[in-house]
Each structure stands twice: as C-alpha cells, then as structure tokens.
Design an enzyme around this catalytic site. Structure first.
Site, PDB file in Angstrom:
ATOM      1  N   GLN A 108      12.224   3.175   5.635  1.00 44.30           N
ATOM      2  CA  GLN A 108      12.648   2.232   4.597  1.00 44.30           C
ATOM      3  C   GLN A 108      13.962   2.715   3.992  1.00 44.30           C
ATOM      4  O   GLN A 108      14.556   2.033   3.168  1.00 44.30           O
ATOM      5  CB  GLN A 108      11.581   2.165   3.500  1.00 44.30           C
ATOM      6  N   ASN A 109      14.384   3.908   4.391  1.00 47.03           N
ATOM      7  CA  ASN A 109      15.564   4.503   3.770  1.00 47.03           C
ATOM      8  C   ASN A 109      16.845   3.912   4.340  1.00 47.03           C
ATOM      9  O   ASN A 109      16.919   3.567   5.515  1.00 47.03           O
ATOM     10  CB  ASN A 109      15.564   6.018   3.971  1.00 47.03           C
ATOM     11  N   ASP A 111      19.758   5.687   3.820  1.00 45.42           N
ATOM     12  CA  ASP A 111      20.726   6.774   3.658  1.00 45.42           C
ATOM     13  C   ASP A 111      21.309   7.331   4.953  1.00 45.42           C
ATOM     14  O   ASP A 111      22.283   8.088   4.924  1.00 45.42           O
ATOM     15  CB  ASP A 111      20.113   7.906   2.814  1.00 45.42           C
ATOM     16  N   HIS A 126      15.067  -1.606   5.812  1.00 42.51           N
ATOM     17  CA  HIS A 126      15.773  -2.095   4.621  1.00 42.51           C
ATOM     18  C   HIS A 126      17.286  -1.968   4.753  1.00 42.51           C
ATOM     19  O   HIS A 126      17.997  -1.958   3.751  1.00 42.51           O
ATOM     20  CB  HIS A 126      15.265  -1.376   3.372  1.00 42.51           C
ATOM     21  N   CYS A 153      35.481 -10.263   5.089  1.00 45.15           N
ATOM     22  CA  CYS A 153      35.046 -10.426   6.475  1.00 45.15           C
ATOM     23  C   CYS A 153      36.261 -10.715   7.367  1.00 45.15           C
ATOM     24  O   CYS A 153      37.071 -11.592   7.050  1.00 45.15           O
ATOM     25  CB  CYS A 153      34.039 -11.562   6.567  1.00 45.15           C
ATOM     26  N   SER A 195       5.846   5.493  -1.534  1.00 47.43           N
ATOM     27  CA  SER A 195       4.835   5.137  -2.534  1.00 47.43           C
ATOM     28  C   SER A 195       3.900   4.069  -1.986  1.00 47.43           C
ATOM     29  O   SER A 195       2.865   3.773  -2.589  1.00 47.43           O
ATOM     30  CB  SER A 195       5.504   4.650  -3.824  1.00 47.43           C
ATOM     31  N   ASN A 219       2.633  13.624   1.294  1.00 45.21           N
ATOM     32  CA  ASN A 219       3.190  13.210   0.005  1.00 45.21           C
ATOM     33  C   ASN A 219       2.650  14.167  -1.062  1.00 45.21           C
ATOM     34  O   ASN A 219       1.476  14.529  -1.014  1.00 45.21           O
ATOM     35  CB  ASN A 219       2.736  11.767  -0.305  1.00 45.21           C
ATOM     36  N   GLU A 221       2.085  13.326  -3.996  1.00 39.70           N
ATOM     37  CA  GLU A 221       1.242  12.519  -4.901  1.00 39.70           C
ATOM     38  C   GLU A 221       0.382  11.557  -4.092  1.00 39.70           C
ATOM     39  O   GLU A 221       0.743  11.180  -2.986  1.00 39.70           O
ATOM     40  CB  GLU A 221       2.135  11.688  -5.837  1.00 39.70           C
ATOM     41  N   ALA A 237       7.505  16.912   2.229  1.00 37.95           N
ATOM     42  CA  ALA A 237       7.731  16.672   3.662  1.00 37.95           C
ATOM     43  C   ALA A 237       8.420  17.859   4.333  1.00 37.95           C
ATOM     44  O   ALA A 237       8.047  18.252   5.441  1.00 37.95           O
ATOM     45  CB  ALA A 237       8.572  15.408   3.835  1.00 37.95           C
TER      46      ALA A 237
HETATM   47  C1  BJW Z   1       7.817  12.961  -1.566  1.00 34.87           C
HETATM   48  C2  BJW Z   1       8.647  14.011  -1.866  1.00 34.87           C
HETATM   49  C3  BJW Z   1       8.797  14.994  -0.896  1.00 34.87           C
HETATM   50  C4  BJW Z   1       8.688  12.715  -3.551  1.00 34.87           C
HETATM   51  N1  BJW Z   1       8.137  14.871   0.264  1.00 34.87           N
HETATM   52  N2  BJW Z   1       7.181  12.864  -0.411  1.00 34.87           N
HETATM   53  C5  BJW Z   1       3.019  -8.770   0.231  1.00 34.87           C
HETATM   54  C6  BJW Z   1       2.298  -8.518  -0.907  1.00 34.87           C
HETATM   55  C7  BJW Z   1       2.939  -8.382  -2.135  1.00 34.87           C
HETATM   56  C8  BJW Z   1       4.314  -8.518  -2.253  1.00 34.87           C
HETATM   57  C9  BJW Z   1       5.035  -8.761  -1.113  1.00 34.87           C
HETATM   58  C10 BJW Z   1       4.390  -8.893   0.097  1.00 34.87           C
HETATM   59  N3  BJW Z   1       5.339  -9.120   1.049  1.00 34.87           N
HETATM   60  C11 BJW Z   1       6.544  -9.138   0.460  1.00 34.87           C
HETATM   61  C12 BJW Z   1       6.392  -8.935  -0.861  1.00 34.87           C
HETATM   62  C13 BJW Z   1       7.485  -8.899  -1.875  1.00 34.87           C
HETATM   63  C14 BJW Z   1       8.228  -7.587  -1.905  1.00 34.87           C
HETATM   64  C15 BJW Z   1       7.260  -6.465  -2.285  1.00 34.87           C
HETATM   65  O1  BJW Z   1       6.806  -5.683  -1.493  1.00 34.87           O
HETATM   66  N4  BJW Z   1       6.960  -6.341  -3.558  1.00 34.87           N
HETATM   67  C16 BJW Z   1       6.043  -5.288  -4.022  1.00 34.87           C
HETATM   68  C17 BJW Z   1       6.804  -4.305  -4.915  1.00 34.87           C
HETATM   69  C18 BJW Z   1       4.886  -5.935  -4.705  1.00 34.87           C
HETATM   70  N5  BJW Z   1       8.854  -7.317  -0.622  1.00 34.87           N
HETATM   71  C19 BJW Z   1      10.037  -7.845  -0.310  1.00 34.87           C
HETATM   72  O2  BJW Z   1      10.619  -8.585  -1.079  1.00 34.87           O
HETATM   73  C20 BJW Z   1      10.631  -7.504   1.041  1.00 34.87           C
HETATM   74  N6  BJW Z   1      11.026  -8.699   1.696  1.00 34.87           N
HETATM   75  C21 BJW Z   1      10.165  -9.509   2.301  1.00 34.87           C
HETATM   76  O3  BJW Z   1       8.979  -9.251   2.380  1.00 34.87           O
HETATM   77  O4  BJW Z   1      10.741 -10.650   2.833  1.00 34.87           O
HETATM   78  C22 BJW Z   1       9.865 -11.741   3.156  1.00 34.87           C
HETATM   79  C23 BJW Z   1       9.724 -12.522   1.865  1.00 34.87           C
HETATM   80  C24 BJW Z   1      10.801 -13.221   1.406  1.00 34.87           C
HETATM   81  C25 BJW Z   1      10.657 -13.967   0.226  1.00 34.87           C
HETATM   82  C26 BJW Z   1       9.452 -13.954  -0.465  1.00 34.87           C
HETATM   83  C27 BJW Z   1       8.383 -13.192  -0.001  1.00 34.87           C
HETATM   84  C28 BJW Z   1       8.519 -12.475   1.189  1.00 34.87           C
HETATM   85  C29 BJW Z   1      11.915  -6.714   0.893  1.00 34.87           C
HETATM   86  C30 BJW Z   1      11.712  -5.366   0.318  1.00 34.87           C
HETATM   87  C31 BJW Z   1      13.077  -4.691   0.056  1.00 34.87           C
HETATM   88  C32 BJW Z   1      12.972  -3.357  -0.647  1.00 34.87           C
HETATM   89  N7  BJW Z   1      14.265  -2.957  -1.101  1.00 34.87           N
HETATM   90  C33 BJW Z   1      14.412  -1.684  -1.757  1.00 34.87           C
HETATM   91  C34 BJW Z   1      15.836  -1.542  -2.360  1.00 34.87           C
HETATM   92  C35 BJW Z   1      16.910  -1.230  -1.298  1.00 34.87           C
HETATM   93  C36 BJW Z   1      18.264  -1.254  -1.896  1.00 34.87           C
HETATM   94  C37 BJW Z   1      18.635   0.020  -2.622  1.00 34.87           C
HETATM   95  O5  BJW Z   1      18.443   1.115  -2.091  1.00 34.87           O
HETATM   96  O6  BJW Z   1      19.182  -0.060  -3.719  1.00 34.87           O
HETATM   97  O7  BJW Z   1      14.118  -0.637  -0.838  1.00 34.87           O
HETATM   98  S1  BJW Z   1      13.239  -1.448  -3.060  1.00 34.87           S
HETATM   99  C38 BJW Z   1      13.016   0.259  -2.785  1.00 34.87           C
HETATM  100  O8  BJW Z   1      11.605   0.453  -2.495  1.00 34.87           O
HETATM  101  C39 BJW Z   1      13.801   0.598  -1.529  1.00 34.87           C
HETATM  102  C40 BJW Z   1      12.780   1.397  -0.746  1.00 34.87           C
HETATM  103  O9  BJW Z   1      13.074   1.373   0.641  1.00 34.87           O
HETATM  104  C41 BJW Z   1      11.479   0.742  -1.101  1.00 34.87           C
HETATM  105  C42 BJW Z   1      10.260   1.605  -0.876  1.00 34.87           C
HETATM  106  O10 BJW Z   1      10.291   2.726  -1.698  1.00 34.87           O
HETATM  107  P1  BJW Z   1       9.785   4.105  -1.120  1.00 34.87           P
HETATM  108  O11 BJW Z   1      10.618   4.515   0.023  1.00 34.87           O
HETATM  109  O12 BJW Z   1       8.339   4.056  -0.918  1.00 34.87           O
HETATM  110  O13 BJW Z   1      10.200   5.101  -2.304  1.00 34.87           O
HETATM  111  P2  BJW Z   1       9.469   5.375  -3.709  1.00 34.87           P
HETATM  112  O14 BJW Z   1      10.506   5.937  -4.596  1.00 34.87           O
HETATM  113  O15 BJW Z   1       8.722   4.189  -4.164  1.00 34.87           O
HETATM  114  O16 BJW Z   1       8.392   6.499  -3.383  1.00 34.87           O
HETATM  115  C43 BJW Z   1       8.781   7.823  -3.068  1.00 34.87           C
HETATM  116  C44 BJW Z   1       7.540   8.578  -2.667  1.00 34.87           C
HETATM  117  O17 BJW Z   1       7.928   9.846  -2.184  1.00 34.87           O
HETATM  118  C45 BJW Z   1       6.565   8.845  -3.839  1.00 34.87           C
HETATM  119  O18 BJW Z   1       5.244   8.527  -3.400  1.00 34.87           O
HETATM  120  C46 BJW Z   1       6.688  10.349  -4.084  1.00 34.87           C
HETATM  121  O19 BJW Z   1       5.457  10.944  -4.485  1.00 34.87           O
HETATM  122  C47 BJW Z   1       7.083  10.826  -2.721  1.00 34.87           C
HETATM  123  N8  BJW Z   1       7.819  12.088  -2.687  1.00 34.87           N
HETATM  124  N9  BJW Z   1       9.143  13.796  -3.167  1.00 34.87           N
HETATM  125  C48 BJW Z   1       7.321  13.771   0.451  1.00 34.87           C
HETATM  126  N10 BJW Z   1       9.578  16.066  -1.125  1.00 34.87           N
HETATM  127 ZN    ZN Z   2      32.145 -13.714   7.875  1.00 33.89          ZN
END
Ligand code: BJW
Ligand code: ZN
Length: 253
Positions: A108-109, A111, A126, A153, A195, A219, A221, A237
């Site tokens: 999902q990263n 970076d 993503h 563009c 998460s 994880n 947590e 990790a």
């Molecule tokens: C460690 C550690 C160490 C710390 N070692 N671990 C079904 C049900 C409900 C809702 C939805 C659904 N389907 C879609 C949705 C809507 C929505 C969604 O999921 N909402 C929920 C929040 C409820 N999803 C979307 O909108 C997605 N699109 C989609 O589904 O399109 C179809 C659609 C269209 C229209 C309507 C409906 C559907 C798109 C999702 C895009 C996510 N974008 C982001 C931002 C990117 C831009 C930016 O970077 O600025 O992506 S949000 C953000 O969260 C980012 C991440 O990739 C993503 C996930 O986060 P991640 O990676 O899990 O990080 P954290 O910070 O949350 O967790 C870190 C973890 O690491 C923690 O657990 C720590 O404990 C741990 N940790 N140190 C190992 N050393």
């Molecule tokens: Zn264009």
C-alpha cells in the site's frame, strides 16, 4: 490465532516457510517506519502537514480545490524520502522473492523503498509518490529523485497531480485484480506493518485465508486482521522478518 512476542518463530510457521511454493506478502506503512517514514495511524510519528491530518491534505477534495497545496505536501515528502534507505525488513522481503517459486509483493506504500531494496514486480495498490498523472488523459510521468515534476502534461497540456490513490478513488487498473489472484493461489501470506483498515487492501489476507493459506501478521500492535491470522508475531518488521529467515536455516538451533 497464536501471538508470539518472544524470540523464537513457532514450528508451524517454520514448516510452512520451508515448504511453501506460493507466498504473498502484503505491506503497509509500518514496514517503512524503521526507515524513518511516518505511519498514517499509530506506531510512532504520524503524517501531519502544517497542522492538517493526512486525510485532509491527501484528499480528492484538496486535489480539486487546492492542487498547489497537495503538490507542496508531496514535494516535501519526496524530499524527505530521497534521504531515506530501505531497512532490514524491506531487504528481507526482497530476498524472499528468490527463495519461493511464486512470490508476490503487494504494497500500500507509495514510497518506493521496496524497489530500492531490490524487490521487483511490486504491486503498488495506492500508486507511487515518484510519479505524476495527468488529470485529463491519465498520462503518467516518472519524477526522478533529483528533479522536479514536469509543469504540465506533455500530451495534452492539462494539470498533473500526484499518481497516488486517495480515499474514494479507484485503484490503478488491474492492480487489485493481480493481487487478488495471487492471494487466491497463496499457501503462505505475511501481513506486515498495516493497520488493516483500508479496503480493498485489507481484504487480501481474508482472500488468502479463504483459499487455505497460513496467515502470519508482523506488527508491534494488534489490528482488526489479527484474529484472522494463524500467528501474530508481535514486533517490528525490521527485527522479526530477518529472524524468520535465520530461524528456518538448516541446522538452526
Ligand atoms: C509497524 C512498525 C514496524 C509501526 N514494523 N509494523 C469496504 C469497506 C469499507 C470501506 C471501503 C471498502 N472499500 C472501499 C472503502 C473505502 C475506503 C476505505 O477503505 N475506507 C476505510 C478507512 C473504512 N477505500 C478507498 O477509498 C479505496 N478506494 C476504493 O476502494 O475504490 C473503490 C471505491 C470507490 C468509490 C467508493 C467506494 C469504493 C482507496 C484507498 C486509498 C488509500 N489512500 C491512502 C493515502 C495515500 C496518499 C498519501 O500517502 O498521502 O493510502 S490512506 C493511507 O492508508 C495510505 C495507506 O496506504 C493506507 C493504509 O495505511 P497502512 O499502510 O495500513 O498504514 P497505517 O499507518 O494505518 O498503519 C501502520 C501500521 O504499522 C500500524 O498497525 C502500526 O502498528 C504498524 N507499525 N511500526 C511493523 N516497525
Ligand atoms: Zn494529459
């Protein structure tokens, strides 16, 4: 579900790791935390920009109403990332792609640190902070580490935006489908540093489980996915993943 917070890798996981042909790894922000990348939720520093939480500045509404601010935020993050290096977690995952005959890394990263560590064919659900996308024709542009993004563009002249997926936006065409296919064929699935609340990424371990895979979460947590997992390795990790390889070497212990 078994939670392991101690030093050793459970026998069942060791057996699966030694025997698996088809392995899926799903990663999130936590895998990059030890490289210095802030996570979005919990686990240390979280992403905030000029007092705005990330879900405000990284939103479709902000792209629509204040694209300049969005670029400022992404330029700032790219500048920080330039200096950051993959950590032992990224490097271990990169080694695993040579170890298993079918190996898929889904992140999902945005970076690019998995690729910097040597991973190839990474499924980026993503998008990437290292690309821009045209708001009209969807043309994509790589942003080199030491250069700025093109102003507009080159095909149609319209504005560019970061090629990342914001809430409510569609994932890149085919990316989730390829990830889901890998999940449905996997025998062993690692869920690392996420998460587990953002969909559809969070459904991949569920799909792997339904296909009979053994699921291991890494994880510090607990997450909403922990109960689904066969084993939860509580820790960072960069510490836990190298231990898995070490403890499954022939003659270990
Ligand atoms: C460690 C550690 C160490 C710390 N070692 N671990 C079904 C049900 C409900 C809702 C939805 C659904 N389907 C879609 C949705 C809507 C929505 C969604 O999921 N909402 C929920 C929040 C409820 N999803 C979307 O909108 C997605 N699109 C989609 O589904 O399109 C179809 C659609 C269209 C229209 C309507 C409906 C559907 C798109 C999702 C895009 C996510 N974008 C982001 C931002 C990117 C831009 C930016 O970077 O600025 O992506 S949000 C953000 O969260 C980012 C991440 O990739 C993503 C996930 O986060 P991640 O990676 O899990 O990080 P954290 O910070 O949350 O967790 C870190 C973890 O690491 C923690 O657990 C720590 O404990 C741990 N940790 N140190 C190992 N050393
Ligand atoms: Zn264009």
């Amino acid at each position: 579900m078994q939670t392991i917070a101690g030093r050793s890798i459970p026998d069942k996981l060791r057996e699966r790791f030694l025997g698996a042909k088809s392995v899926l790894v799903v990663t999130g922000a936590g895998v990059s935390a030890e490289s210095g990348v802030p996570t979005f939720r919990g686990g240390g520093r979280t992403a905030v920009w000029k007092g705005m939480p990330f879900d405000v500045i990284s939103s479709a509404s902000m792209v629509e109403h204040n694209l300049a601010a969005v670029w400022e935020w992404f330029d700032y993050r790219r500048n920080l990332l330039r200096e950051l290096k993959p950590n032992p977690g990224h490097k271990e995952i990169a080694r695993w792609q040579e170890r298993f005959s079918q190996f898929t890394l889904v992140t999902q990263n945005i970076d690019g640190l998995h690729q910097k560590a040597g991973s190839h064919d990474v499924i980026e659900l993503h998008g990437s902070i290292w690309r821009a996308r045209c708001m009209s024709c969807q043309g994509r542009y790589h942003i080199p580490e030491n250069a700025t993004c093109p102003a507009a563009c080159m095909e149609c002249g319209d504005r560019l935006r970061p090629d990342v997926v914001l809430f409510g936006e569609l994932l890149p065409a085919g990316a989730f489908e390829r990830a889901a296919e890998a999940a449905s064929q996997s025998e062993l699935c690692f869920v690392v540093g996420t998460s587990g609340i953002v969909y559809p990424a969070a459904s991949l371990p569920e799909m792997a489980k339904a296909a009979g895979a053994y699921i291991c979460e890494v994880n510090p947590e607990r997450t909403p996915l922990s109960d689904l997992c066969d084993v939860v390795l509580t820790g960072k990790a960069g510490e836990v993943l190298p231990r898995i390889s070490l403890e499954t070497r022939k003659g270990y212990g």
